[in-house]
Scaffold this motif. Structure first.
Motif, PDB file in Angstrom:
ATOM      1  N   ASN A  15       0.865  -1.201   0.000  1.00  0.00           N
ATOM      2  CA  ASN A  15       0.000   0.000   0.000  1.00  0.00           C
ATOM      3  C   ASN A  15       0.890   1.235   0.000  1.00  0.00           C
ATOM      4  O   ASN A  15       1.224   1.762   1.049  1.00  0.00           O
ATOM      5  N   ASP A  16       1.298   1.682  -1.176  1.00  0.00           N
ATOM      6  CA  ASP A  16       2.307   2.742  -1.179  1.00  0.00           C
ATOM      7  C   ASP A  16       1.723   4.137  -0.999  1.00  0.00           C
ATOM      8  O   ASP A  16       2.447   5.098  -0.844  1.00  0.00           O
ATOM      9  N   ASN A  17       0.418   4.228  -0.993  1.00  0.00           N
ATOM     10  CA  ASN A  17      -0.151   5.567  -0.923  1.00  0.00           C
ATOM     11  C   ASN A  17      -1.276   5.633   0.106  1.00  0.00           C
ATOM     12  O   ASN A  17      -2.410   5.273  -0.175  1.00  0.00           O
ATOM     13  N   PHE A  18      -0.938   6.087   1.303  1.00  0.00           N
ATOM     14  CA  PHE A  18      -1.989   6.245   2.324  1.00  0.00           C
ATOM     15  C   PHE A  18      -1.663   7.457   3.179  1.00  0.00           C
ATOM     16  O   PHE A  18      -0.510   7.890   3.256  1.00  0.00           O
ATOM     17  N   ASP A  19      -2.698   8.016   3.776  1.00  0.00           N
ATOM     18  CA  ASP A  19      -2.492   9.199   4.625  1.00  0.00           C
ATOM     19  C   ASP A  19      -2.106   8.766   6.031  1.00  0.00           C
ATOM     20  O   ASP A  19      -2.566   7.742   6.521  1.00  0.00           O
ATOM     21  N   GLY A  20      -1.305   9.601   6.664  1.00  0.00           N
ATOM     22  CA  GLY A  20      -0.957   9.333   8.056  1.00  0.00           C
ATOM     23  C   GLY A  20       0.494   8.936   8.216  1.00  0.00           C
ATOM     24  O   GLY A  20       1.291   9.017   7.279  1.00  0.00           O
ATOM     25  N   SER A  21       0.839   8.522   9.442  1.00  0.00           N
ATOM     26  CA  SER A  21       2.236   8.214   9.727  1.00  0.00           C
ATOM     27  C   SER A  21       2.376   7.014  10.671  1.00  0.00           C
ATOM     28  O   SER A  21       1.484   6.723  11.468  1.00  0.00           O
ATOM     29  N   ILE A  22       3.524   6.355  10.514  1.00  0.00           N
ATOM     30  CA  ILE A  22       3.856   5.200  11.362  1.00  0.00           C
ATOM     31  C   ILE A  22       5.175   5.523  12.055  1.00  0.00           C
ATOM     32  O   ILE A  22       6.113   5.997  11.403  1.00  0.00           O
ATOM     33  N   LYS A  23       5.221   5.284  13.360  1.00  0.00           N
ATOM     34  CA  LYS A  23       6.468   5.522  14.101  1.00  0.00           C
ATOM     35  C   LYS A  23       6.895   4.269  14.848  1.00  0.00           C
ATOM     36  O   LYS A  23       6.046   3.513  15.321  1.00  0.00           O
ATOM     37  N   LEU A  24       8.203   4.078  14.937  1.00  0.00           N
ATOM     38  CA  LEU A  24       8.746   3.103  15.885  1.00  0.00           C
ATOM     39  C   LEU A  24       9.534   3.891  16.916  1.00  0.00           C
ATOM     40  O   LEU A  24      10.457   4.625  16.562  1.00  0.00           O
ATOM     41  N   ILE A  25       9.116   3.777  18.162  1.00  0.00           N
ATOM     42  CA  ILE A  25       9.791   4.486  19.250  1.00  0.00           C
ATOM     43  C   ILE A  25      10.437   3.416  20.125  1.00  0.00           C
ATOM     44  O   ILE A  25       9.745   2.639  20.790  1.00  0.00           O
ATOM     45  N   LEU A  26      11.770   3.348  20.060  1.00  0.00           N
ATOM     46  CA  LEU A  26      12.477   2.264  20.750  1.00  0.00           C
ATOM     47  C   LEU A  26      13.486   2.830  21.739  1.00  0.00           C
ATOM     48  O   LEU A  26      14.202   3.785  21.432  1.00  0.00           O
ATOM     49  N   THR A  27      13.539   2.216  22.908  1.00  0.00           N
ATOM     50  CA  THR A  27      14.506   2.637  23.923  1.00  0.00           C
ATOM     51  C   THR A  27      15.497   1.515  24.201  1.00  0.00           C
ATOM     52  O   THR A  27      15.218   0.346  23.932  1.00  0.00           O
ATOM     53  N   GLY A  28      16.652   1.896  24.739  1.00  0.00           N
ATOM     54  CA  GLY A  28      17.635   0.900  25.160  1.00  0.00           C
ATOM     55  C   GLY A  28      17.629   0.733  26.668  1.00  0.00           C
ATOM     56  O   GLY A  28      18.525   0.138  27.255  1.00  0.00           O
ATOM     57  N   ASP A  29      16.615   1.293  27.318  1.00  0.00           N
ATOM     58  CA  ASP A  29      16.583   1.310  28.785  1.00  0.00           C
ATOM     59  C   ASP A  29      15.167   1.058  29.288  1.00  0.00           C
ATOM     60  O   ASP A  29      14.473   1.967  29.728  1.00  0.00           O
ATOM     61  N   GLU A  30      14.747  -0.219  29.198  1.00  0.00           N
ATOM     62  CA  GLU A  30      13.449  -0.567  29.768  1.00  0.00           C
ATOM     63  C   GLU A  30      13.633  -1.583  30.881  1.00  0.00           C
ATOM     64  O   GLU A  30      12.982  -1.520  31.906  1.00  0.00           O
ATOM     65  N   GLU A  31      14.557  -2.502  30.670  1.00  0.00           N
ATOM     66  CA  GLU A  31      14.756  -3.590  31.637  1.00  0.00           C
ATOM     67  C   GLU A  31      15.560  -3.126  32.852  1.00  0.00           C
ATOM     68  O   GLU A  31      15.558  -3.791  33.882  1.00  0.00           O
ATOM     69  N   GLY A  32      16.281  -1.996  32.715  1.00  0.00           N
ATOM     70  CA  GLY A  32      17.081  -1.504  33.834  1.00  0.00           C
ATOM     71  C   GLY A  32      16.326  -0.453  34.625  1.00  0.00           C
ATOM     72  O   GLY A  32      15.175  -0.663  35.008  1.00  0.00           O
ATOM     73  N   ASP A  33      16.977   0.672  34.845  1.00  0.00           N
ATOM     74  CA  ASP A  33      16.364   1.723  35.649  1.00  0.00           C
ATOM     75  C   ASP A  33      15.166   2.378  34.971  1.00  0.00           C
ATOM     76  O   ASP A  33      14.318   2.964  35.632  1.00  0.00           O
TER      77      ASP A  33
END
Ligand SMILES: [Zn+2]
Length: 379
Positions: free
Chosen positions: A121-139
């Motif tokens: 689907n190369d043409n659609f409105d809107g946006s997709i984000k990946l928000i990734l952290t390297g600090d979830e399992e620790g502090d």
């Protein structure tokens, strides 16, 4: 290569990075390169030694954000692993490796899902984000919490947050989470007067004082819970007192307790209730608090229904909507996004020796994520 092999290949690449918390490996860079081939743009946000990444495809609303972490818990005793924890190894129907379920598997499924979805689907409105952290399992201080507190996300920028943590119990999609309980810990010291057990009139026994106070704590009814949360629960986790000999009344007693609380109360009300009992007891005391997480709850049904329907169409199962389990980064995202849902792989082997994922589950989750993308972006 068929699409099933592609997600397995992707997961095996991610597992190779020894991203024990906090993640200082090149795992995020690998994801960045992979996503840039589908025209995602990536920015990094580094706080102290913790790296976070935000990759975005498209523009504006609706915006679906996938939330996850590239760090993993340590392998534990390597001798007990049947194979190298940082090399994806097939065993019968399962793939073994640290992070397969929590949560590089979920990340690989979402990466594969967006690649296929954008190709189809190369043409659609809107946006997709990946928000990734390297600090979830620790502090978990310089990860998603910091991104939210630093106002990295604009108001109303994120319409839906999909937290890819392993929410499922036995089958993919059997449980999704629309909230989590809050958590507050108290460390209480009750002071008495030390003395000889044979002369109690000259001492003050803090253990005896504590017995009445503890029984009052146990009688507290903080709330009745609600449709989504069980009643707030009080649990004592540690009690320490005594000098080690039989003829001494000790000077104090230390009591630690934790309260998992629903959205029917808040941490100030909880503290007030506890302090009130202590003040009324006339005991001398000191107390310190550690508030490790606010509760959150998604009540709006639009995104929950999208997830439920997507699961039912692909996996043919009914989904339980739950707020159980520990805390997650969902609680931070809930401050900037009204609709947060956690949906990922099964959690039966997370943090364990020989952590694994069922190979077929990966493809099922790719299809569910693709279905969610279709329902949001293709009307
Ligand atoms: Zn996790």
């Amino acid at each position: 290569m068929n699409s099933n092999n592609k997600v397995v290949k992707l997961l095996s690449e991610l597992i190779q990075f020894q991203s024990v918390t906090p993640d200082t490996s090149d795992c995020q860079k690998y994801i960045h390169n992979y996503l840039s081939k589908s025209n995602f743009e990536t920015e990094y946000k580094k706080y102290d030694s913790v790296q976070n990444m935000i990759s975005t495809y498209g523009k504006g609303a609706p915006c679906l954000a996938f939330i996850g972490h590239t760090d993993v818990v340590p392998s534990g005793d390597i001798e007990q692993w049947e194979s190298d924890p940082f090399e994806l190894t097939k065993k019968n129907d399962f793939l073994v490796g640290r992070g397969t379920s929590d949560m590089k598997g979920g990340i690989a499924c979402f990466m594969q899902a967006v690649r296929e979805f954008i190709e189809e689907n190369d043409n659609f409105d809107g946006s997709i984000k990946l928000i990734l952290t390297g600090d979830e399992e620790g502090d978990a201080v310089n990860g998603i919490r910091k991104l939210v507190d630093s106002n990295v996300f604009k108001e109303n920028e994120l319409d839906f947050c999909l937290v890819g943590e392993p929410s499922s119990s036995d089958k993919i999609g059997d449980v999704i989470r629309n909230g989590r309980r809050g958590s507050i810990t108290g460390h209480l010291i009750l002071h008495g007067i030390q003395g000889h057990v044979a002369y109690p009139e000259k001492a003050k026994n803090p253990i005896h004082i504590s017995s009445k106070i503890i029984s009052e704590f146990l009688d507290i009814k903080f709330d009745n819970g609600n449709k989504y949360f069980p009643p707030t629960s009080f649990q004592i986790s540690n009690i320490n007192s005594g000098t080690g000999v039989d003829n001494v009344i000790p000077a104090n007693i230390k009591i630690a307790f934790n309260i998992r609380y629903s959205t029917e109360t808040d941490h100030d009300e909880i503290k007030d209730t506890i302090i009130n009992i202590l003040d009324n007891s006339n005991a001398k005391y000191d107390i310190t608090w550690k508030h490790s997480g606010e509760p959150y709850l998604t009540t709006d049904h639009e995104f929950i229904d999208i997830c439920k329907d997507s699961i039912e169409e692909i996996a043919d199962i009914k989904t339980l909507i739950s707020t159980n389990g520990g805390t997650s980064d969902g609680r931070f995202m809930a401050k900037v996004c009204k609709q947060v849902v956690e949906l990922g792989l099964t959690n039966r082997s997370i943090h364990k020796i020989n952590e694994c994922v069922k190979e077929d589950d990966l493809r099922t989750l790719v299809e569910i994520y693709k279905n969610i993308l279709s329902k949001i972006f293709i009307k």
